[in-house]
Motif scaffolding. Structure first.
Motif, short mmCIF file in Angstrom:
data_model
loop_
_atom_site.label_atom_id
_atom_site.label_comp_id
_atom_site.label_asym_id
_atom_site.label_seq_id
_atom_site.Cartn_x
_atom_site.Cartn_y
_atom_site.Cartn_z
N GLY A 207 11.40 2.64 -8.25
CA GLY A 207 11.80 1.52 -9.10
C GLY A 207 12.84 0.64 -8.43
O GLY A 207 12.75 -0.59 -8.47
N ALA A 208 13.82 1.26 -7.79
CA ALA A 208 14.87 0.50 -7.11
C ALA A 208 14.28 -0.31 -5.94
O ALA A 208 14.64 -1.47 -5.74
CB ALA A 208 15.96 1.45 -6.62
N THR A 209 13.38 0.30 -5.20
CA THR A 209 12.76 -0.40 -4.08
C THR A 209 11.91 -1.56 -4.58
O THR A 209 11.95 -2.66 -4.04
CB THR A 209 11.90 0.57 -3.24
OG1 THR A 209 12.71 1.68 -2.84
CG2 THR A 209 11.34 -0.11 -2.01
N SER A 210 11.18 -1.33 -5.64
CA SER A 210 10.35 -2.36 -6.23
C SER A 210 11.19 -3.55 -6.72
O SER A 210 10.82 -4.71 -6.51
CB SER A 210 9.54 -1.77 -7.38
OG SER A 210 8.71 -2.75 -7.95
N GLU B 2 14.96 3.84 2.68
CA GLU B 2 15.50 5.13 3.15
C GLU B 2 15.71 6.08 1.97
O GLU B 2 15.42 7.28 2.07
CB GLU B 2 16.80 4.90 3.91
CG GLU B 2 16.58 4.26 5.27
CD GLU B 2 17.86 3.80 5.96
OE1 GLU B 2 18.94 3.76 5.30
OE2 GLU B 2 17.77 3.45 7.15
N LYS B 3 16.19 5.54 0.86
CA LYS B 3 16.38 6.38 -0.35
C LYS B 3 15.03 6.83 -0.89
O LYS B 3 14.89 7.97 -1.34
CB LYS B 3 17.17 5.62 -1.41
CG LYS B 3 18.62 5.44 -1.06
CD LYS B 3 19.38 4.63 -2.09
CE LYS B 3 20.80 4.41 -1.64
NZ LYS B 3 21.53 3.51 -2.53
N LEU B 4 14.05 5.95 -0.83
CA LEU B 4 12.70 6.32 -1.28
C LEU B 4 12.15 7.43 -0.40
O LEU B 4 11.62 8.42 -0.91
CB LEU B 4 11.78 5.09 -1.24
CG LEU B 4 10.33 5.33 -1.63
CD1 LEU B 4 10.21 5.82 -3.07
CD2 LEU B 4 9.52 4.05 -1.42
N ASP B 5 12.30 7.28 0.90
CA ASP B 5 11.80 8.29 1.84
C ASP B 5 12.50 9.64 1.59
O ASP B 5 11.84 10.68 1.54
CB ASP B 5 12.04 7.81 3.27
CG ASP B 5 11.39 8.70 4.31
OD1 ASP B 5 10.17 8.95 4.21
OD2 ASP B 5 12.10 9.15 5.23
N GLY C 197 0.82 -1.21 0.00
CA GLY C 197 0.00 0.00 0.00
C GLY C 197 0.86 1.25 0.00
O GLY C 197 0.55 2.24 -0.69
N GLY C 198 1.95 1.20 0.75
CA GLY C 198 2.88 2.33 0.76
C GLY C 198 3.51 2.55 -0.60
O GLY C 198 3.59 3.68 -1.10
N MET C 199 3.92 1.44 -1.21
CA MET C 199 4.51 1.54 -2.56
C MET C 199 3.47 2.08 -3.54
O MET C 199 3.78 2.92 -4.39
CB MET C 199 4.99 0.15 -3.02
CG MET C 199 6.11 -0.43 -2.19
SD MET C 199 7.71 0.29 -2.52
CE MET C 199 8.08 -0.50 -4.08
N GLY C 200 2.24 1.61 -3.40
CA GLY C 200 1.17 2.07 -4.28
C GLY C 200 0.89 3.56 -4.14
O GLY C 200 0.63 4.25 -5.14
N ALA C 201 0.94 4.05 -2.90
CA ALA C 201 0.71 5.48 -2.67
C ALA C 201 1.79 6.33 -3.35
O ALA C 201 1.49 7.36 -3.95
CB ALA C 201 0.67 5.77 -1.17
N VAL C 202 3.02 5.86 -3.26
CA VAL C 202 4.11 6.58 -3.93
C VAL C 202 3.93 6.50 -5.44
O VAL C 202 4.09 7.50 -6.15
CB VAL C 202 5.49 6.03 -3.50
CG1 VAL C 202 6.61 6.74 -4.26
CG2 VAL C 202 5.69 6.18 -1.99
N ALA C 203 3.56 5.34 -5.94
CA ALA C 203 3.37 5.15 -7.38
C ALA C 203 2.26 6.05 -7.92
O ALA C 203 2.40 6.61 -9.01
CB ALA C 203 3.07 3.68 -7.70
N LYS C 204 1.18 6.21 -7.17
CA LYS C 204 0.09 7.09 -7.62
C LYS C 204 0.59 8.51 -7.79
O LYS C 204 0.21 9.20 -8.73
CB LYS C 204 -1.08 7.06 -6.64
CG LYS C 204 -1.96 5.86 -6.79
CD LYS C 204 -3.15 5.96 -5.86
CE LYS C 204 -4.07 4.77 -6.07
NZ LYS C 204 -5.25 4.84 -5.20
N TYR C 205 1.45 8.94 -6.88
CA TYR C 205 2.00 10.29 -6.99
C TYR C 205 2.92 10.38 -8.22
O TYR C 205 2.81 11.31 -9.02
CB TYR C 205 2.77 10.68 -5.73
CG TYR C 205 3.46 12.01 -5.87
CD1 TYR C 205 2.73 13.19 -5.85
CD2 TYR C 205 4.84 12.09 -6.06
CE1 TYR C 205 3.36 14.42 -6.02
CE2 TYR C 205 5.46 13.30 -6.22
CZ TYR C 205 4.73 14.46 -6.20
OH TYR C 205 5.34 15.68 -6.38
#
Length: 161
Positions: A143-146, A124-127, A50-58
């Motif tokens: 992308g890297a986190t995914s 951490e890099k994503l944040d 869900g967190g990844m999805g929220a970032v992806a939507k942005y």
């Protein structure tokens, strides 16, 4: 009080709540049976997804705000700090309810730990990227986190139909 201070306080409150919930979840998993442990793992992974999805939507400009992305990145970071032994207790492989964890996961625990230890630096890099507000930087970190998550899924999770 400025909007920035309010946002920081709100984010800190959400993060505190998430840490408390993860603590309760992992504490419950230790005393629970395998079916409940699988359910707890699935809930934890849904929080990460869900967190990844929220970032992806942005990133994709699909209605997500930078604030949503920040909360999403915080969720990913929080999950990345959970001990993998709490998420993947032995005896919770395929065959226990609807678990998708391959039995090989526990036979190759050192590899699992290597994968899991790569999630936190990526999170951490994503944040940090989300905090920068630079959409291109956020997309790259997402992308890297995914890819980090996907590597473990490829080796240790049964493919979904």
């Amino acid at each position: 009080m400025s909007n920035r201070v309010v946002n920081v306080l709100a984010a800190a409150s959400v993060a505190g709540l998430m840490f408390a919930l993860f603590g309760m979840s992992s504490g419950n998993a230790a005393g629970a049976g395998p079916a409940e442990q699988v359910k707890d793992r699935q809930q934890t992974m849904k929080k990460l997804g869900g967190g990844m999805g929220a970032v992806a939507k942005y990133v994709k400009n699909e209605g997500g705000t930078l604030e949503d992305a920040a909360k999403g990145a915080e969720a990913v970071l929080a999950v990345s700090k959970v001990d993998p032994k709490a998420i993947f207790p032995e005896g919770t492989a395929v065959g226990v309810t609807d678990s998708a964890a391959k039995p090989e996961l526990w036979k190759n625990w050192a590899e699992v730990q290597r994968y899991w230890s790569a999630i936190q630096p990526a999170a951490e890099k994503l944040d940090a990227a989300v905090k920068s507000g630079d959409r291109a930087q956020i997309a790259q970190a997402l992308g890297a986190t995914s890819r980090t998550c996907g590597s473990c899924h490829e080796d240790f999770r049964v493919k979904k139909d």
